[in-house]
Write an enzyme that holds these catalytic residues in place. Structure first.
Site, PDB file in Angstrom:
ATOM      1  N   THR A  96       0.769  -1.518  -0.176  1.00 34.66           N
ATOM      2  CA  THR A  96      -0.153  -0.044   0.136  1.00 34.66           C
ATOM      3  C   THR A  96       1.013   1.424  -0.035  1.00 34.66           C
ATOM      4  O   THR A  96       2.155   0.532   0.913  1.00 34.66           O
ATOM      5  CB  THR A  96      -1.103   0.132   1.074  1.00 34.66           C
ATOM      6  OG1 THR A  96      -1.527  -1.073   1.328  1.00 34.66           O
ATOM      7  CG2 THR A  96      -1.577   0.997   1.237  1.00 34.66           C
TER       8      THR A  96
ATOM      9  N   PHE B 231       1.183   5.234   1.086  1.00 37.61           N
ATOM     10  CA  PHE B 231       0.537   6.253   1.508  1.00 37.61           C
ATOM     11  C   PHE B 231       1.365   7.784   1.009  1.00 37.61           C
ATOM     12  O   PHE B 231       2.587   7.491   0.838  1.00 37.61           O
ATOM     13  CB  PHE B 231       0.815   5.957   3.215  1.00 37.61           C
ATOM     14  CG  PHE B 231       0.095   5.032   3.644  1.00 37.61           C
ATOM     15  CD1 PHE B 231      -0.796   4.507   4.317  1.00 37.61           C
ATOM     16  CD2 PHE B 231       0.632   3.637   3.152  1.00 37.61           C
ATOM     17  CE1 PHE B 231      -1.308   3.985   4.717  1.00 37.61           C
ATOM     18  CE2 PHE B 231       0.136   2.497   3.481  1.00 37.61           C
ATOM     19  CZ  PHE B 231      -0.645   2.533   4.770  1.00 37.61           C
TER      20      PHE B 231
END
Ligand code: PEP
Ligand code: MN
Length: 637
Positions: A534, A536
């Site tokens: 992921t 960010f």
């Protein structure tokens, strides 16, 4: 022995316990853990543990089974993070120490310092007192070398470390350096360990040439018993029958040591191999094996080096190694430690004030404590960063916009789940919020249970729908009959099974959630696809942006715009980017709120230089209806 204090022990009771122990002749260390506060009492004296157990405020007394006490994990469960000025070693960080084997001249150390700093090293090394096998080899420049090392460290904003070979040099060296290095040949020089330990300063403790792990930890114990708790262990190869390399790198010492001690352990592939071409692969092996960093020798003219030339990397090789370490870091769940870019003289005072307040500033994230976003915060900011958990993504933006938090960390995109559109839309709406940084996390899901729960007990599994979906294979193979219950948050699911003491349920979440709530990981890493990352954004109000950005080279820009309703209008914008050599990394279109069937675009581009962008903004504005730079930052990969 370990004295576990009662929850709610008063300051007076605690002081009294400490006083009693000291009077009996113990060295006392207080350790404040997540669950309990404990006192470690070590010394040569023998007492009946029951005489301590009866003191007010004491919950129990446990002997430490290992011969090393202060260094032992039995005494302190949480990882120690060593601070060498503003550089942190340990926890989820990877710190890279680099420099020549020896300081040879002012010019030499200045040149090499600049190179290693530019590539990403955070601490500068260089020997001034060299313990050489032959008395006829170069012995180091002594105090002159210390002066040059300090000068180079100051010039390039890096803490410095160098080896100490004699107890009589402690006072002299203290004034010049930030971390002592105890070399392999001196690991059991106990008088040296005691004198260095007394300074309370950070110490890099090399493993002796033929020292067992226990002997090495006993040497760390000497340092700690003498007064420092800032010890970094360094595996640098041991002597075996093998002659193909200078020493034999004991990579397996890394996980062994991590089980036995809370102290951080790094590796030195230069002295372990003695051969330049083997240094980088072994540095990566050490990081892959869990080391908290590496120490590497670098020289710009190794053929002329006064010591260890054959094992010194050329600066270009070191730069490549840093890039490989950067790529490897998220795989092992860590982030490469960085020092801020050099601050101009005029800004130094402001910068100091900012550094001082950084850790006390709040960083907002969405989710419960222990969420993946919190893990990102610990890696990107500080391990002890104050955080503000928020219910919704919108609350994170609000907290930052209203100044309740200085920064926010929001997920933008997952390699399996795709873009998190809600956050793109929020970025579009919040005018005063800007993107100042990027971080990347490998998402590792674990099956988490209350202590004592076994696989066969599990009837229900709670997690965020993404968590359940990403572990589908494991669940269908191992828990085909368990009900899968979607929850609003992965760490929220852990909290839920804990608070309800569920002995027939499990949660799927990251290890930070298990650690935060004190639950057990029954099965680690159960995600179907290990390439689960992921990305960010770190967001902030515009006025706070500069300091965060100073951490690295700005090489990415995010922007949002809408185009006139005519043929080729998006093409015109993309053509401008192309003509100015800005490589596009991401393009999304989003519906504009309140304007049915009209869209805004979101673009990320690579950036050679921030000024490239400044020069084309007027052109981009001319060819769009609305246009805004969402932020410029250092890419995380
Ligand atoms: C060094 O770091 O330059 C050095 C002499 O290392 P070791 O003590 O590991 O041989
Ligand atoms: Mn060396």
């Amino acid at each position: 022995m370990i004295i576990i204090l009662k929850q709610g022990v008063t300051a007076e009771e605690k002081n009294n316990i400490k006083k009693t122990l000291k009077e009996k002749g113990f060295i006392v260390k207080e350790i404040i853990g997540k669950e309990d506060t404990v006192l470690g009492a070590v010394g040569t004296v023998q007492v009946d543990p029951r005489s301590i157990e009866i003191l007010d405020g004491v919950s129990s007394v446990v002997p430490i089974s290992k011969p090393y006490k202060l260094a032992s994990r039995e005494l302190k469960k949480e990882d120690t993070i060593v601070s060498v000025r503003n550089v942190k070693i340990g926890g989820s960080r990877i710190a890279v120490i680099a420099g020549p084997c020896a300081v040879e001249s002012e010019d030499q150390i200045m040149r090499i310092a600049e190179k290693v700093r530019e590539a990403g090293a955070v601490i500068l090394r260089g020997g001034a007192f060299k313990p050489r096998t032959s008395p006829y080899s170069f012995q180091g420049l002594g105090e002159e070398g210390l002066k040059y090392l300090r000068k180079a460290g100051d010039a390039f904003d890096m803490p410095v470390t160098t080896e100490i070979v004699s107890p009589k040099d402690v006072e002299l060296m203290k004034g010049y350096i930030d971390m002592f290095q105890i070399g392999a040949r001196n690991m059991q020089n106990f008088e040296l360990l005691k004198e260095v330990g007394k300074t309370g300063m950070p110490v890099l403790l090399k493993r002796g040439l033929s020292a067992t792990i226990e002997e090495w930890l006993m040497a760390a114990e000497y340092l700690m018993a003498s007064g420092t708790d800032q010890v970094v262990l360094c595996e640098r190869g041991i002597r075996t029958f093998e002659k193909a390399t200078r020493n034999t790198l004991d990579c397996s010492a890394i996980p062994v040591v991590q089980k036995l001690t809370h102290l951080p352990v790094i590796g030195d592939p230069s002295h372990a191999t003695g051969i330049r071409d083997m240094v980088s692969p072994m540095a990566l092996a050490l990081i892959a094996g869990g080391a908290s960093g590496v120490m590497v020798e670098v020289h710009d003219h190794p053929e002329k080096a006064l010591s260890d030339g054959p094992q010194s990397l050329y600066p270009e090789q070191f730069e490549r190694l840093m890039r490989d370490i950067e790529a490897l870091a998220p795989v092992v769940g860590k982030a490469v430690e960085k020092t801020p870019r050099r601050i101009p003289e005029a800004m130094k005072e402001d910068y100091k004030a900012e550094e001082g307040s950084r850790s006390s500033d709040t960083v907002a994230f969405q989710g419960e404590r222990g969420a993946f976003s919190e893990l990102v915060i610990r890696r990107t900011f500080n391990e002890d960063q104050t955080v503000l958990p928020c219910k919704e993504f919108k609350d994170v933006f609000d907290a930052v916009a209203k100044g309740k938090a200085k920064y926010g960390v929001i997920p933008i995109e997952n390699t399996i789940g795709g873009t998190i559109y809600e956050n793109l839309d929020l970025l579009n709406v919040e005018g005063n919020i800007t993107v100042v940084g990027e971080a990347q996390l490998r998402v590792i899901h674990n099956l988490i249970v209350n202590p004592g729960v076994k696989m066969e007990d599990i009837k229900r599994v709670y997690s965020h729908p993404q968590g359940l979906a990403q572990c589908r294979e494991f669940l269908s193979e191992n828990l085909p009959d368990a009900a899968q219950i979607p929850f609003y948050d992965t760490s929220g699911a852990v909290k839920y099974i804990k608070e309800n003491r569920m002995m027939d349920a499990a949660a799927i979440a990251g290890d930070a959630a298990a650690a935060h709530y004190g639950l057990e990981i029954l099965k680690p890493s159960i995600e179907t696809n290990p390439k689960n990352y992921t990305r960010f954004y770190v967001i902030s109000r515009s006025e706070n942006a500069e300091f965060f950005r100073s951490a690295g080279k700005i090489n990415r820009a995010s922007m949002t715009f809408s185009t006139p309703d005519k043929p080729g209008s998006l093409f015109v914008v993309l053509d401008i980017l192309q003509k100015h050599g800005l490589n596009m990394k991401k393009l999304e279109s989003r519906p504009i709120l309140g304007k049915p069937w009209e869209y805004s675009f979101f673009v990320e581009t690579e950036l050679e230089d921030r000024h490239d962008l400044d020069s084309i903004i007027p052109l981009l504005k001319e060819n769009t209806v609305t246009f805004r730079i969402l932020g410029t930052y250092t890419a995380a990969h």
